[in-house]
Write an enzyme that holds these catalytic residues in place. Structure first.
Site, short mmCIF file in Angstrom:
data_model
loop_
_atom_site.label_atom_id
_atom_site.label_comp_id
_atom_site.label_asym_id
_atom_site.label_seq_id
_atom_site.Cartn_x
_atom_site.Cartn_y
_atom_site.Cartn_z
N TYR A 197 -3.98 -2.09 9.23
CA TYR A 197 -3.71 -2.51 7.85
C TYR A 197 -2.29 -2.17 7.44
O TYR A 197 -1.55 -3.02 6.93
CB TYR A 197 -4.71 -1.82 6.93
CG TYR A 197 -4.47 -2.06 5.45
CD1 TYR A 197 -4.65 -3.31 4.89
CD2 TYR A 197 -4.06 -1.02 4.62
CE1 TYR A 197 -4.44 -3.53 3.54
CE2 TYR A 197 -3.85 -1.23 3.27
CZ TYR A 197 -4.03 -2.48 2.73
OH TYR A 197 -3.81 -2.70 1.40
N SER A 213 0.82 -1.20 0.00
CA SER A 213 0.00 0.00 0.00
C SER A 213 0.86 1.26 0.00
O SER A 213 1.90 1.32 0.68
CB SER A 213 -0.90 0.01 1.24
OG SER A 213 -1.53 1.26 1.40
#
Length: 303
Positions: A189, A176
């Site tokens: 996350y 990410s």
């Protein structure tokens, strides 16, 4: 007057971010088909979204795709679609959030297909909740680590020995942009993805003489089921096709990293002006709404 200027500044910020998150394909290097035609590609998280789109794209380039996820019906439908277009695909349902699921998938892959030529670790779980709202919610972090980190690492621990013995292989991990930019409200996350990034860097060092390549793809927000509930007004999500393009770039060129200009800019800012970058992110944190689940809305998603 300050209010219009503030709105104009917010619009400029959104426009800049939207522009810098567009993927940019490099025109030179090997063709994708030369990397995958006649080879086996294992894709996790392939029942929908990016994984599904990638399976369709690679099968169309001549790869034999092994697709895995928990939802067997969706995998069967994907394989039927690939077969109808003349491609080769095999559905291997598995739950990578459990040790037994990892071992069962690895055993089946090795027994029926051998070590994959390309392993794409795409399965993931996203949770948007601020640390302030995470008291007594350690399970959020455990669930994110279980699938985003331990599932990906566990599968590699089983498949890398056969790749080393064969002296070839390519591992691609979906990470990410938030790891590069310490995006607030995504600590569970992003921490799990940062752990996977670190594992990948070390694996690349240890496997340097084994003929195995490793690529980390730092994806921005993508319009998928997982990211659907974010609701960031004014910020455009990448299409699934754009995200698939980034993963294909990773497979085609085999660099250490594939990302966006925004990720590069954020990394530079964190290094050169860390205090200023932290202030900007804090402002973003204060402006970002809580997800319905974080607010405790009934029926809300962790989005």
């Amino acid at each position: 007057m300050s209010r219009p200027r503030g709105r104009a500044g917010a619009r400029l910020t959104r426009t800049t971010i939207n522009t810098l998150t567009r993927p940019h394909r490099r025109p030179f290097g090997p063709r994708l088909s030369s990397r995958v035609r006649g080879r086996t590609v294992l894709i996790t998280g392939a029942s929908s979204g990016i994984g599904r789109g990638l399976a369709l794209r690679l099968a169309g380039e001549g790869a034999t795709v092994l697709v895995t996820a928990r939802r067997a019906a969706e995998l069967d439908a994907l394989c039927a679609e690939i077969a109808s277009a003349g491609g080769m695909a095999h559905a291997l349902p598995a739950d990578l959030a459990t040790d037994d699921g990892i071992d069962a998938l690895a055993d089946r892959v090795l027994a029926e297909h051998g070590a994959p030529d390309v392993l794409v670790l795409n399965a993931g779980r996203s949770i948007r909740r601020s640390i302030a709202r995470s008291e007594r919610r350690l399970h959020d972090y455990e669930r994110a680590l279980r699938i985003n980190y331990l599932g990906a690492v566990g599968l590699q621990l089983r498949l890398l020995p056969a790749m080393r013995e064969r002296r070839s292989g390519h591992v691609v991990t979906s990470s990410s942009l938030g790891v590069q930019g310490d995006l607030p409200r995504f600590s569970a996350y992003i921490a799990s993805k940062a752990a996977l990034d670190a594992f990948t860097r070390i694996a690349a060092v240890e496997c340097l003489a084994d003929g195995i390549s490793f690529t980390t793809v730092h994806l921005p927000l993508v319009d998928t089921e997982m990211s659907g509930p974010t609701g960031w007004r004014g910020f455009r999500a990448l299409s699934v096709d754009d995200a698939v393009d980034m993963l294909c770039e990773a497979i085609r060129r085999r660099p250490d990293h594939v990302g966006t200009m925004l990720g590069t800019a954020v990394t530079f800012g964190n290094t050169v002006t860390p205090g200023f970058s932290r202030q900007l992110l804090h402002g973003f944190h204060r402006a970002m709404p809580d997800s319905p689940a974080a607010r405790g809305d009934r029926g809300g998603s962790d989005g």
